[in-house]
Design an enzyme around this catalytic site. Sequence first.
Site: not given
Length: 310
Positions: A190, A285
């Site tokens: 990420e 998220e």
Amino acid sequence: MNRSNFLKNSALAAGSILAGNAVLASATTSCNTNTAVAPGKPFTMNYAPHDGMFKNSAGADFLDQIRFMYDQGFRSIEDNGMSSRSPAEQEKIGNLLAKLGMAMGVFVLDKGGNGANTLAAGKQEYIDIFLKGCRQAVEVSKRCGGKLATVVPGDFARNLPLDIQNANVITALRKGAEILEPHGIVMVLEPLSDTPDLYLRTSAQTYLICKGVNSPSCKILYDMYHMQKNEGNMINNIKLTWDEIAYFQIGDNPGRNEPTTGEVNYKNIFKFLHEKGYKGVLGMEHGNSRPGKEGELRVIEAYRESDNFM
């Protein structure tokens, strides 16, 4: 809202969208009459809420929240903090997901890399910590059913040339892939926007690292909140890195809240992903823009509106 808040609060198929009837929940209506949908109908795309997102509506127990998510039409969850839960709790979550036919999105690989043990430094003690997290992820996966583990390689090692750092990260990730690949687990790298010290910053850089690792167990987590901040031009950049992306996360910018609260046209992005044939999980998220049950209802409404692209 930063990543630590969420920590508190095979693989490419892990998020396949499930058809079928869902349990009808108590009154949920869209404020846009053009997007009104019967509560509980599965969404077109496979969005995944997280622990705490619906705590005012469903209570503090994560299992009850999962049941509520299912009733509202969600067919996946993600749980960054899964690795820190007890084995018994991991098993309970996995069993409930299996019973409901829901998918498990990402969990964060324990010690997957941070400023304290950056993989770019090439130090053996940092690699050992990372590999211990990979071995732990295998056991977590068995209990909860998750096949996707988030990895952040940590900060730049600014005393080293960038290409040496790249080589160090690739070498460490290859060792991790050797542990995960036999179990069908994918570590998703990420790139983040939290600080300029973070080594992974862009989708192109992460694409290069994945090509270097050259394993089905090392792919990209394309977090659209972070990528909007770091590089923008998201649809084009997704096209350029498509063959290495295994997972997406959602968060509008500014604010890191639900779609419709910022500048990102999520309806267009979801339409694009659908047309590309993406069948995986899209992790929610982000926070809620409003407090209490009203805010939780607004999150559901926002996803109904943004999912109405057909």
